[in-house]
Design a protein around this motif. Structure first.
Motif, PDB file in Angstrom:
ATOM      1  N   GLU A 201     -25.721  21.668 -28.761  1.00 24.14           N
ATOM      2  CA  GLU A 201     -27.093  21.163 -28.783  1.00 24.14           C
ATOM      3  C   GLU A 201     -28.070  22.273 -29.178  1.00 24.14           C
ATOM      4  O   GLU A 201     -29.013  22.036 -29.941  1.00 24.14           O
ATOM      5  N   ASP A 202     -27.862  23.492 -28.661  1.00 22.86           N
ATOM      6  CA  ASP A 202     -28.677  24.639 -29.084  1.00 22.86           C
ATOM      7  C   ASP A 202     -28.630  24.809 -30.595  1.00 22.86           C
ATOM      8  O   ASP A 202     -29.665  24.996 -31.259  1.00 22.86           O
ATOM      9  N   ALA A 203     -27.416  24.777 -31.134  1.00 20.88           N
ATOM     10  CA  ALA A 203     -27.218  24.974 -32.570  1.00 20.88           C
ATOM     11  C   ALA A 203     -27.899  23.875 -33.371  1.00 20.88           C
ATOM     12  O   ALA A 203     -28.527  24.129 -34.413  1.00 20.88           O
ATOM     13  N   VAL A 204     -27.792  22.655 -32.886  1.00 25.72           N
ATOM     14  CA  VAL A 204     -28.433  21.512 -33.546  1.00 25.72           C
ATOM     15  C   VAL A 204     -29.949  21.694 -33.574  1.00 25.72           C
ATOM     16  O   VAL A 204     -30.610  21.486 -34.605  1.00 25.72           O
ATOM     17  N   GLN A 205     -30.524  22.083 -32.438  1.00 27.05           N
ATOM     18  CA  GLN A 205     -31.974  22.281 -32.378  1.00 27.05           C
ATOM     19  C   GLN A 205     -32.408  23.421 -33.295  1.00 27.05           C
ATOM     20  O   GLN A 205     -33.456  23.347 -33.950  1.00 27.05           O
ATOM     21  N   TYR A 206     -31.601  24.472 -33.344  1.00 23.28           N
ATOM     22  CA  TYR A 206     -31.911  25.610 -34.213  1.00 23.28           C
ATOM     23  C   TYR A 206     -31.892  25.192 -35.683  1.00 23.28           C
ATOM     24  O   TYR A 206     -32.829  25.487 -36.440  1.00 23.28           O
ATOM     25  N   ALA A 207     -30.833  24.488 -36.093  1.00 19.76           N
ATOM     26  CA  ALA A 207     -30.727  24.053 -37.490  1.00 19.76           C
ATOM     27  C   ALA A 207     -31.864  23.103 -37.850  1.00 19.76           C
ATOM     28  O   ALA A 207     -32.428  23.166 -38.946  1.00 19.76           O
ATOM     29  N   ASP A 208     -32.212  22.226 -36.925  1.00 17.31           N
ATOM     30  CA  ASP A 208     -33.322  21.302 -37.154  1.00 17.31           C
ATOM     31  C   ASP A 208     -34.628  22.070 -37.337  1.00 17.31           C
ATOM     32  O   ASP A 208     -35.427  21.756 -38.234  1.00 17.31           O
ATOM     33  N   SER A 209     -34.828  23.105 -36.509  1.00 21.94           N
ATOM     34  CA  SER A 209     -36.051  23.903 -36.623  1.00 21.94           C
ATOM     35  C   SER A 209     -36.105  24.683 -37.924  1.00 21.94           C
ATOM     36  O   SER A 209     -37.187  25.052 -38.393  1.00 21.94           O
ATOM     37  N   GLU A 210     -34.920  24.932 -38.526  1.00 19.80           N
ATOM     38  CA  GLU A 210     -34.835  25.645 -39.793  1.00 19.80           C
ATOM     39  C   GLU A 210     -34.881  24.702 -40.996  1.00 19.80           C
ATOM     40  O   GLU A 210     -34.718  25.133 -42.133  1.00 19.80           O
ATOM     41  N   GLY A 211     -35.076  23.409 -40.758  1.00 23.72           N
ATOM     42  CA  GLY A 211     -35.251  22.458 -41.849  1.00 23.72           C
ATOM     43  C   GLY A 211     -33.980  21.888 -42.430  1.00 23.72           C
ATOM     44  O   GLY A 211     -33.966  21.430 -43.579  1.00 23.72           O
ATOM     45  N   VAL A 212     -32.900  21.876 -41.639  1.00 28.13           N
ATOM     46  CA  VAL A 212     -31.645  21.280 -42.104  1.00 28.13           C
ATOM     47  C   VAL A 212     -31.606  19.812 -41.711  1.00 28.13           C
ATOM     48  O   VAL A 212     -31.898  19.460 -40.558  1.00 28.13           O
ATOM     49  N   LEU A 213     -31.258  18.936 -42.646  1.00 26.21           N
ATOM     50  CA  LEU A 213     -31.036  17.528 -42.337  1.00 26.21           C
ATOM     51  C   LEU A 213     -29.617  17.395 -41.795  1.00 26.21           C
ATOM     52  O   LEU A 213     -28.642  17.606 -42.516  1.00 26.21           O
ATOM     53  N   LEU A 214     -29.489  17.078 -40.516  1.00 23.60           N
ATOM     54  CA  LEU A 214     -28.184  16.981 -39.869  1.00 23.60           C
ATOM     55  C   LEU A 214     -27.757  15.527 -39.758  1.00 23.60           C
ATOM     56  O   LEU A 214     -28.512  14.676 -39.278  1.00 23.60           O
ATOM     57  N   VAL A 215     -26.530  15.253 -40.197  1.00 28.02           N
ATOM     58  CA  VAL A 215     -25.973  13.898 -40.180  1.00 28.02           C
ATOM     59  C   VAL A 215     -24.629  13.950 -39.476  1.00 28.02           C
ATOM     60  O   VAL A 215     -23.836  14.862 -39.720  1.00 28.02           O
ATOM     61  N   ALA A 216     -24.350  12.985 -38.604  1.00 32.53           N
ATOM     62  CA  ALA A 216     -23.087  13.025 -37.864  1.00 32.53           C
ATOM     63  C   ALA A 216     -22.495  11.628 -37.673  1.00 32.53           C
ATOM     64  O   ALA A 216     -23.216  10.622 -37.616  1.00 32.53           O
ATOM     65  N   ALA A 217     -21.190  11.596 -37.554  1.00 38.44           N
ATOM     66  CA  ALA A 217     -20.449  10.372 -37.283  1.00 38.44           C
ATOM     67  C   ALA A 217     -20.687   9.905 -35.859  1.00 38.44           C
ATOM     68  O   ALA A 217     -20.694  10.703 -34.920  1.00 38.44           O
ATOM     69  N   ALA A 218     -20.873   8.603 -35.680  1.00 37.81           N
ATOM     70  CA  ALA A 218     -21.191   8.052 -34.360  1.00 37.81           C
ATOM     71  C   ALA A 218     -20.005   8.067 -33.411  1.00 37.81           C
ATOM     72  O   ALA A 218     -20.179   8.131 -32.197  1.00 37.81           O
ATOM     73  N   GLY A 219     -18.798   8.000 -33.942  1.00 42.37           N
ATOM     74  CA  GLY A 219     -17.607   7.942 -33.096  1.00 42.37           C
ATOM     75  C   GLY A 219     -16.809   6.687 -33.349  1.00 42.37           C
ATOM     76  O   GLY A 219     -17.316   5.692 -33.882  1.00 42.37           O
ATOM     77  N   ASN A 220     -15.556   6.715 -32.940  1.00 45.02           N
ATOM     78  CA  ASN A 220     -14.630   5.604 -33.178  1.00 45.02           C
ATOM     79  C   ASN A 220     -14.165   4.963 -31.881  1.00 45.02           C
ATOM     80  O   ASN A 220     -13.003   4.619 -31.721  1.00 45.02           O
ATOM     81  N   ASP A 221     -15.078   4.797 -30.930  1.00 36.72           N
ATOM     82  CA  ASP A 221     -14.721   4.228 -29.638  1.00 36.72           C
ATOM     83  C   ASP A 221     -14.949   2.722 -29.568  1.00 36.72           C
ATOM     84  O   ASP A 221     -14.716   2.111 -28.522  1.00 36.72           O
ATOM     85  N   GLY A 222     -15.393   2.100 -30.658  1.00 33.91           N
ATOM     86  CA  GLY A 222     -15.683   0.675 -30.633  1.00 33.91           C
ATOM     87  C   GLY A 222     -14.452  -0.190 -30.615  1.00 33.91           C
ATOM     88  O   GLY A 222     -13.356   0.279 -30.912  1.00 33.91           O
TER      89      GLY A 222
END
Length: 475
Positions: A201-222
């Motif tokens: 989560e720290d890394a995600v917030q850091y990348a977001d603050s640096e202007g990176v568009l972050l995209v992730a898979a929701a998961g396969n638990d359905g």
């Protein structure tokens, strides 16, 4: 396994270094703080938890590649219309944060930029295939061979954070996200997921603050509700659910309020290791469609936040509820303003509208710590071997009708017996997660697998019996 200790930005780092028996990695997230991954004694952990400069102490768990196994995609998201209009992602940089990328693949090598390995292998070349598959969906070149990606002129970069089995430690993943931000890349595509992690989560917030568009898979638990994996569940990340070639929600796709957009994830044909191609299923396959769409928009002059909004505004409404599709299914051409997004011309449906559709474990354990323990065993232990992945695949295929029966008959002998097996499995999974002994972990894994199969067998036989009795009574 070890632990990760997060400290404030301006203090505590020396205390953590001194307390560590060994240091695996240090991470710097700017004003958000710093983190040290390593091994610590129980006494050191207790002391650090009471240190005012320490923000968190967490076990260095793992996340997994979110794929299964089994073609179509670019036309569905209207990327071909974007290509015809000259929008190909030229000038955008996309980091595929995954198992690496096949450096010699004929459909990828022209678009390959830099790479970095965070798993300790010394090479960012793909030794699994998952990352290469995702990279092809993002930016396979338009060379009249193989496949073409959503952004066929974007530059691909490999952040290898998952090993040959598709598994990676939290600090490896955080380091890959940090590297993506520090390199100034535009998009981070993360087809991986697991439980919440403070360092990720720290890394995600850091990348977001640096202007990176972050995209992730929701998961396969359905089929399930409110079950989106991390890092997709973090607000800084675009969480992507999966659809099939009929624009129906894929049966395996995780859903929940964090879902922002849907994209093709069932039967996706793309590049694979050793210059080959393969068809795979999973929200892992949906994620790079959206990452490629983001790259096309950023190459056209959008900032990361603008691109995120344009992805939302251009999405096609495929008549699913927000928890299933978010703003809708990806439409790159509409996000560019080349056409209008489609609207729903039928009734809106949700994945769990039928009242059933859960998995056996969900039907017996609910959304609880027990379920989290079982998911960890499935993702970190069973899915690490071909036989284990086959068993998980079997579970996905036969589980929904069994789960519906168990949910409809919560006090039946079958449901009670299955629930007991589930609880024993969860306890063993916790013990496996806590041990540092490979031998003990392997032994527990054997017992867990046997109980896993027993639980499926008990649930299946009970489902058959209850269904037969209901048919007889209804005759």
């Amino acid at each position: 396994m070890g632990h990760v200790v997060g400290v404030v930005a301006d203090g505590g780092l020396g205390d953590v270094r001194a307390a560590a028996e060994s240091v695996r990695r240090e991470l710097d997230f700017g004003s958000i703080g710093k983190a040290v991954a390593g091994r610590f004694s129980e006494a050191a952990i207790e002391a650090l938890e009471n240190n005012p400069n320490v923000r968190y102490v967490e076990e260095n768990g793992t996340m997994e590649a979110l794929a299964q196994s089994t073609p179509y995609g670019i036309e569905t998201v209207r990327a071909d219309v974007a290509h015809d209009g000259g929008y190909t992602g030229d000038g955008a940089d996309v980091a595929v944060i995954d198992t690496g990328i096949d450096e010699d693949h004929p459909d990828l090598e022209a678009n390959l930029g830099a790479g970095a390995d965070f798993t300790g292998t010394g090479s960012w070349d793909d030794d699994n295939g998952h990352g290469t598959h995702c990279a092809g969906t993002v930016a396979a070149v338009d060379n009249n061979e193989g496949v073409v990606g959503v952004a066929p002129e974007a530059t691909l970069h490999a952040a290898k954070v998952l090993d040959s089995q598709g598994s990676g430690y939290y600090d490896d993943i955080a380091a890959g996200i940090e590297w993506t931000a520090d390199q100034g890349y535009d998009v981070g595509s993360m087809s991986l997921g697991g439980s919440a992690s403070s360092v990720v989560e720290d890394a995600v917030q850091y990348a977001d603050s640096e202007g990176v568009l972050l995209v992730a898979a929701a998961g396969n638990d359905g089929p399930c509700s409110d079950c989106v994996s991390h890092p997709a569940a973090y607000p800084e990340v675009v969480a992507v659910s999966a659809t099939d070639e009929n624009d129906d929600l894929a049966s395996f796709s995780s859903t929940g309020p964090e879902i922002e957009i849907a994209a093709p994830g069932a039967g996706v044909y793309s590049t694979y290791n050793d210059g080959g191609y393969n068809t795979l299923d999973g929200t892992s396959m949906a994620c790079p469609h959206v990452a490629g769409g983001g790259a096309v928009l950023i190459a056209n002059g959008a900032s990361a936040s603008d691109a995120r909004q344009q992805l939302r505004d251009g999405a096609d409404d495929i008549c699913r509820c927000e928890a299933d599709q978010g703003y809708g299914r990806l439409n790159v051409a509409a996000s560019l303003g080349l056409e209008e997004p489609s609207t729903c011309d039928g009734e809106t449906a949700c994945q769990n509208d039928d009242g059933g559709g859960c998995y056996i474990t969900t039907a017996t354990a609910g959304e609880s710590d027990t379920l989290d323990s079982l998911r960890r065993f499935r993702d970190e232990s069973m899915s690490a071997t071909p036989i284990g992945r086959a068993l998980v695949g079997l579970y996905y295929r036969i589980s929904p009708p069994i789960a519906t029966t168990l949910a409809d008959h919560p006090n039946s002998l079958t449901t009670r017996a299955t629930r007991e097996i589930v609880e024993v499995c969860a306890d063993l999974s916790n013990r496996q997660d806590a041990t540092d002994s490979r031998a003990a972990s392997a032994s527990l894994g054997v017992v867990l697998t046997a109980l896993y199969l027993l639980g499926i067998a008990v649930g299946a036989s009970g489902h058959a019996g209850i269904s037969l009795r209901e048919r007889i009574e209804g005759a």
